[in-house]
Design an enzyme around this catalytic site. Structure first.
Site, short mmCIF file in Angstrom:
data_model
loop_
_atom_site.label_atom_id
_atom_site.label_comp_id
_atom_site.label_asym_id
_atom_site.label_seq_id
_atom_site.Cartn_x
_atom_site.Cartn_y
_atom_site.Cartn_z
N CYS A 1 0.81 -1.22 0.00
CA CYS A 1 0.00 0.00 0.00
C CYS A 1 0.84 1.27 0.00
CB CYS A 1 -0.95 0.01 1.20
SG CYS A 1 -2.08 -1.40 1.23
N HIS B 1 -3.08 7.18 2.23
CA HIS B 1 -3.57 5.90 1.71
C HIS B 1 -4.98 5.67 2.23
CE1 HIS B 1 -4.12 1.76 0.85
NE2 HIS B 1 -3.84 1.32 2.07
N ASN C 1 -10.17 0.07 -0.26
CA ASN C 1 -8.71 0.06 -0.20
C ASN C 1 -8.18 -0.49 -1.52
OD1 ASN C 1 -5.99 -0.43 0.24
ND2 ASN C 1 -6.28 -1.30 2.28
#
Length: 325
Positions: free
Chosen positions: A115, A252, A282
């Site tokens: 990520c 993020h 996500n």
């Protein structure tokens, strides 16, 4: 006094057409819209159809970023793709994006920091540009996490989505110091001792299989809120800026509670947070460039704004970068 800086000159994004709501997932696993929203802030996500590979999404985002910058593929001499879900073990997804754009020059490679990949990729591209090794770079974050989640695990399958985002960075002479446009500072960290908290239980060098994502949610939450502060503080210190100077915080997009807790800890007002987790879920390395494109296209991020990007991913790996837009 002037300085060579990596300036953002274009943004682009690509999302699969298929939208899956929390209600849709509740028909597949034991969950509910209330459960997901309260714990994550996610309301829907986009999932790739057959044929929509990571490189397909990445190529679309890259082309959109080039169009936004008013540039052609032949104007680019570096492509970096941040991804944990490549089309193939090799060749790299970046080379497939390069080929998809019709590029026949320059270098292309993947970068894997889960990520945090896009922050690591921006930092890497910046080093190429400010040293004169490249003039223009395409930095892409692209993922198809729907292909590695365990659809029987309700604690993880509801979190992730697919998509891609991209920016074009160009080396330009500009004003030195924090007032000048471009990447001002970055800070990266990693600690491999935390592998078992967020990982995929397979790979070509171990099981010979793709594997599925596994996560200890509470441990990831605790580490994320506690760790991101150091890289953000370091980036502020390196650039000679503070949280008060910040115009936009683009983290993020993993979990709304993590994002807000991190901002509160750092003294960043919540009205300065760019949030897209509710609509994208996500998307790992794609989440920051997707959010940047949304905020620039809707008029929030403007030339001259000070923007902080920040992420933490499996490993753990985490980082932050400050960009004067």
């Amino acid at each position: 006094m002037s300085a060579l800086r990596s300036v953002v000159v274009g943004t682009g994004s690509s999302l699969p057409a298929r939208v899956v709501t929390n209600a849709d997932l509740a028909e597949r696993v034991d969950t509910s819209d209330d459960w997901i929203v309260q714990r994550t802030g996610i309301r829907q996500r986009h999932l790739a159809d057959d044929g929509e590979t990571t490189s397909v999404l990445g190529t679309r985002a890259a082309r959109a970023a080039l169009d936004d910058a008013g540039l052609a593929p032949e104007d680019i001499d570096l492509v970096i793709c941040a991804t944990s879900t490549p089309d193939h073990t090799f060749p790299s997804t970046a080379t497939q994006i390069q080929a998809g754009l019709g590029m026949h020059r320059g270098a292309a490679f993947d970068l894997q920091a889960v990520c945090a990949g896009f922050v690591f990729a921006v930092t890497t591209a910046d080093k190429f540009l400010v040293t004169g090794a490249a003039r223009r770079a395409l930095v892409v974050g692209a993922e198809t996490f729907s292909r590695i989640v365990d659809w029987e695990d309700r604690t993880t399958c509801v979190l992730f989505g697919d998509g891609a985002g991209a920016i074009v960075l160009e080396a330009r002479d500009g004003e030195a110091g924090s007032a000048g446009r471009g990447v001002l500072a970055s800070s990266l960290r990693s600690d491999g001792r935390h592998r078992d908290k967020l990982y995929v239980d397979g790979g070509p060098g171990s099981t010979g299989t793709t594997g599925h994502l596994r996560m200890e949610g509470k441990e990831v939450f605790r580490f994320a809120v506690g760790s991101v502060a150091d890289v953000i503080a370091d980036a502020f210190a390196r650039s000679g800026t503070t949280a008060e100077d910040l115009d936009w915080f683009v983290p993020h997009q993993a979990n709304r509670r993590i994002i807000e807790a991190s901002a509160d800890k750092l003294g960043i007002p919540r009205e300065k947070i760019v949030l897209t987790v509710d609509r994208h879920g996500n998307t790992s390395a794609a989440s920051i460039p997707l959010a940047l494109d949304v905020a620039r296209k809707d008029g929030r991020i403007r030339e001259g704004d000070l923007v902080m990007i920040e992420a933490i991913g499996g490993g753990f790996a985490w980082g932050a970068a400050l960009i004067r837009w």
